[in-house]
Design a protein around this motif. Structure first.
Motif, PDB file in Angstrom:
ATOM      1  N   MET A 133      49.624  42.362  -3.383  1.00 58.23           N
ATOM      2  CA  MET A 133      49.990  40.964  -3.239  1.00 58.23           C
ATOM      3  C   MET A 133      49.316  40.351  -2.023  1.00 58.23           C
ATOM      4  SD  MET A 133      54.043  40.924  -4.218  1.00 58.23           S
ATOM      5  CE  MET A 133      54.093  39.148  -3.955  1.00 58.23           C
ATOM      6  N   VAL A 134      49.289  41.101  -0.916  1.00 54.65           N
ATOM      7  CA  VAL A 134      48.715  40.584   0.329  1.00 54.65           C
ATOM      8  C   VAL A 134      47.207  40.403   0.193  1.00 54.65           C
ATOM      9  CG1 VAL A 134      48.292  41.100   2.766  1.00 54.65           C
ATOM     10  CG2 VAL A 134      50.555  41.501   1.761  1.00 54.65           C
ATOM     11  N   LEU A 135      46.544  41.368  -0.465  1.00 46.87           N
ATOM     12  CA  LEU A 135      45.093  41.320  -0.555  1.00 46.87           C
ATOM     13  C   LEU A 135      44.603  40.608  -1.815  1.00 46.87           C
ATOM     14  CD1 LEU A 135      44.258  44.981   0.559  1.00 46.87           C
ATOM     15  CD2 LEU A 135      44.165  42.898   1.938  1.00 46.87           C
ATOM     16  N   GLY A 136      45.324  40.804  -2.907  1.00 48.00           N
ATOM     17  CA  GLY A 136      44.833  40.303  -4.182  1.00 48.00           C
ATOM     18  C   GLY A 136      45.030  38.824  -4.398  1.00 48.00           C
ATOM     19  N   ILE A 137      46.219  38.317  -4.074  1.00 46.00           N
ATOM     20  CA  ILE A 137      46.500  36.911  -4.342  1.00 46.00           C
ATOM     21  C   ILE A 137      45.558  35.995  -3.563  1.00 46.00           C
ATOM     22  CG2 ILE A 137      48.229  35.082  -4.122  1.00 46.00           C
ATOM     23  CD1 ILE A 137      50.352  37.102  -4.788  1.00 46.00           C
ATOM     24  N   PRO A 138      45.326  36.206  -2.254  1.00 46.84           N
ATOM     25  CA  PRO A 138      44.345  35.349  -1.562  1.00 46.84           C
ATOM     26  C   PRO A 138      42.949  35.440  -2.170  1.00 46.84           C
ATOM     27  CG  PRO A 138      45.711  36.514   0.025  1.00 46.84           C
ATOM     28  CD  PRO A 138      46.010  37.114  -1.312  1.00 46.84           C
ATOM     29  N   ALA A 139      42.581  36.628  -2.671  1.00 43.16           N
ATOM     30  CA  ALA A 139      41.259  36.778  -3.281  1.00 43.16           C
ATOM     31  C   ALA A 139      41.149  35.933  -4.543  1.00 43.16           C
ATOM     32  CB  ALA A 139      40.988  38.249  -3.607  1.00 43.16           C
ATOM     33  N   VAL A 140      42.213  35.917  -5.336  1.00 42.88           N
ATOM     34  CA  VAL A 140      42.204  35.110  -6.554  1.00 42.88           C
ATOM     35  C   VAL A 140      42.136  33.631  -6.214  1.00 42.88           C
ATOM     36  CG1 VAL A 140      43.561  34.427  -8.567  1.00 42.88           C
ATOM     37  CG2 VAL A 140      43.417  36.833  -7.919  1.00 42.88           C
ATOM     38  N   LEU A 141      42.929  33.207  -5.241  1.00 42.51           N
ATOM     39  CA  LEU A 141      42.921  31.802  -4.849  1.00 42.51           C
ATOM     40  C   LEU A 141      41.556  31.388  -4.313  1.00 42.51           C
ATOM     41  CD1 LEU A 141      46.412  31.539  -3.093  1.00 42.51           C
ATOM     42  CD2 LEU A 141      45.798  30.821  -5.411  1.00 42.51           C
ATOM     43  N   LEU A 142      40.936  32.251  -3.511  1.00 42.76           N
ATOM     44  CA  LEU A 142      39.622  31.947  -2.950  1.00 42.76           C
ATOM     45  C   LEU A 142      38.565  31.861  -4.046  1.00 42.76           C
ATOM     46  CD1 LEU A 142      38.023  31.483  -0.338  1.00 42.76           C
ATOM     47  CD2 LEU A 142      37.622  33.953  -0.246  1.00 42.76           C
ATOM     48  N   ALA A 143      38.640  32.748  -5.047  1.00 42.15           N
ATOM     49  CA  ALA A 143      37.657  32.745  -6.123  1.00 42.15           C
ATOM     50  C   ALA A 143      37.733  31.470  -6.956  1.00 42.15           C
ATOM     51  CB  ALA A 143      37.860  33.971  -7.021  1.00 42.15           C
ATOM     52  N   LEU A 145      38.959  28.508  -5.742  1.00 45.30           N
ATOM     53  CA  LEU A 145      38.955  27.323  -4.888  1.00 45.30           C
ATOM     54  C   LEU A 145      37.811  26.368  -5.189  1.00 45.30           C
ATOM     55  CD1 LEU A 145      40.179  25.755  -2.525  1.00 45.30           C
ATOM     56  CD2 LEU A 145      38.793  27.168  -0.969  1.00 45.30           C
ATOM     57  N   PRO A 146      36.564  26.844  -5.433  1.00 42.65           N
ATOM     58  CA  PRO A 146      35.480  25.893  -5.722  1.00 42.65           C
ATOM     59  C   PRO A 146      35.787  24.991  -6.911  1.00 42.65           C
ATOM     60  CG  PRO A 146      34.568  28.047  -5.214  1.00 42.65           C
ATOM     61  CD  PRO A 146      36.050  28.229  -5.318  1.00 42.65           C
ATOM     62  N   MET A 147      36.380  25.548  -7.964  1.00 43.28           N
ATOM     63  CA  MET A 147      36.709  24.711  -9.115  1.00 43.28           C
ATOM     64  C   MET A 147      37.783  23.696  -8.750  1.00 43.28           C
ATOM     65  SD  MET A 147      36.095  23.915 -12.261  1.00 43.28           S
ATOM     66  CE  MET A 147      35.220  25.272 -13.011  1.00 43.28           C
ATOM     67  N   ALA A 148      38.765  24.114  -7.961  1.00 43.79           N
ATOM     68  CA  ALA A 148      39.824  23.192  -7.554  1.00 43.79           C
ATOM     69  C   ALA A 148      39.270  22.019  -6.755  1.00 43.79           C
ATOM     70  CB  ALA A 148      40.881  23.931  -6.734  1.00 43.79           C
ATOM     71  N   ARG A 166      28.361  22.381  -5.284  1.00 45.66           N
ATOM     72  CA  ARG A 166      27.621  22.484  -6.538  1.00 45.66           C
ATOM     73  C   ARG A 166      26.845  23.794  -6.604  1.00 45.66           C
ATOM     74  NH1 ARG A 166      23.663  18.015  -6.477  1.00 45.66           N
ATOM     75  NH2 ARG A 166      22.201  19.543  -5.670  1.00 45.66           N
ATOM     76  N   ARG A 167      26.265  24.193  -5.488  1.00 40.63           N
ATOM     77  CA  ARG A 167      25.499  25.436  -5.469  1.00 40.63           C
ATOM     78  C   ARG A 167      26.389  26.649  -5.627  1.00 40.63           C
ATOM     79  NH1 ARG A 167      21.942  23.430  -0.279  1.00 40.63           N
ATOM     80  NH2 ARG A 167      20.567  21.993  -1.431  1.00 40.63           N
ATOM     81  N   VAL A 168      27.542  26.635  -4.957  1.00 39.16           N
ATOM     82  CA  VAL A 168      28.481  27.759  -5.078  1.00 39.16           C
ATOM     83  C   VAL A 168      28.961  27.891  -6.514  1.00 39.16           C
ATOM     84  CG1 VAL A 168      30.785  28.565  -4.437  1.00 39.16           C
ATOM     85  CG2 VAL A 168      29.226  27.748  -2.673  1.00 39.16           C
ATOM     86  N   LEU A 169      29.319  26.772  -7.126  1.00 40.50           N
ATOM     87  CA  LEU A 169      29.755  26.807  -8.524  1.00 40.50           C
ATOM     88  C   LEU A 169      28.654  27.356  -9.426  1.00 40.50           C
ATOM     89  CD1 LEU A 169      31.537  23.335  -8.728  1.00 40.50           C
ATOM     90  CD2 LEU A 169      32.650  25.544  -9.031  1.00 40.50           C
ATOM     91  N   GLY A 170      27.426  26.890  -9.205  1.00 42.74           N
ATOM     92  CA  GLY A 170      26.315  27.348 -10.018  1.00 42.74           C
ATOM     93  C   GLY A 170      26.048  28.831  -9.859  1.00 42.74           C
TER      94      GLY A 170
END
Length: 238
Positions: A133-143, A145-148, A166-170
């Protein structure tokens, strides 16, 4: 003494400061301004240059009104792409992100959920433990975040988006699709305790949609930055 070019430069500066128009839209309005200025001089040769320029400026309208007209003019063709990207993104959270094809087993194409999707929170709260929970949930949120960060554009904001977004999303989208294609032809083999292969690991439909949504969002933002629109302001406004 009236000089056209300095006046046009000042007019552009006021318009850029007082409106949400893009540089391309301002360029288009400048063309209309110059055309109206020339027209006024042809229709009324006795009119002074300053007076003709003032009439041309008044004919175009105030910056706020111009912004509204451009916002309403035609359908923005990049926006359906961004809506489609969000539809794929949302669907990916409800679909399997990985699948296993068992070797010599009737359980072929068994779907499994990974830790980057809708089922992740349930997995970490039931079997992942506190560390997950400590490591995984922030990783999911960070992954995700660009779409959000594309939500303002989705809901009609006309503020320029950061180029790095735009570059990160691409990069994330193309990389995800590339890894999926590579895994399609060279799947990961899972081995049992005795060393015999028991299953082949492939990307699931959710993973494909997730990566495609990022690539599509990057394309939509690229088109948005270039103001790819179907309509223009009404000619009668000139």
């Amino acid at each position: 003494m009236f000089e056209l070019e300095p006046e046009v430069t000042r007019w552009r500066g006021r318009l850029e400061r007082s409106s949400s128009l893009s540089p391309r839209e301002v360029d288009e309005l400048e063309d209309h301004l110059r055309a109206r200025f020339e027209l006024e001089l042809e229709l009324a040769p006795e009119c002074t240059l300053a007076r003709a320029f003032g009439i041309a400026c008044d004919a175009l309208g105030e910056p706020a009104a111009l912004s509204q007209e451009f916002a309403k003019a035609g359908g923005l063709r990049w926006r359906p792409l961004l809506f489609a990207a969000w539809a794929l993104f949302a669907a990916s959270f409800f679909l399997p992100l990985h699948r296993l094809v068992w070797v010599g087993s009737p359980k072929a194409d068994l779907a499994m959920f990974s830790d980057v999707g809708y089922e992740f929170l349930g997995r970490v709260t039931t079997g992942g433990g506190l560390a997950m929970m400590v490591l995984g949930i922030p990783a999911v949120l960070l992954a995700n975040l660009p779409m959000a960060m594309t939500l303002p554009a989705l809901f009609g904001s006309r503020r320029p988006m950061r180029r790095w977004l735009r570059r990160v999303l691409g990069v994330m989208g193309v990389s995800g699709l590339g890894l999926g294609i590579n895994n399609l032809f060279s799947p990961t083999i899972l081995y049992g305790i005795g060393g015999d292969p028991i299953a082949s690991h492939y990307e699931g439909l959710g993973s494909w949609l997730w990566a495609a949504s990022f690539a599509l969002a990057a394309t939509a933002l690229w088109l948005r930055d270039r103001n790819w629109a179907t309509g223009k302001p009404e000619r009668s406004a000139v």
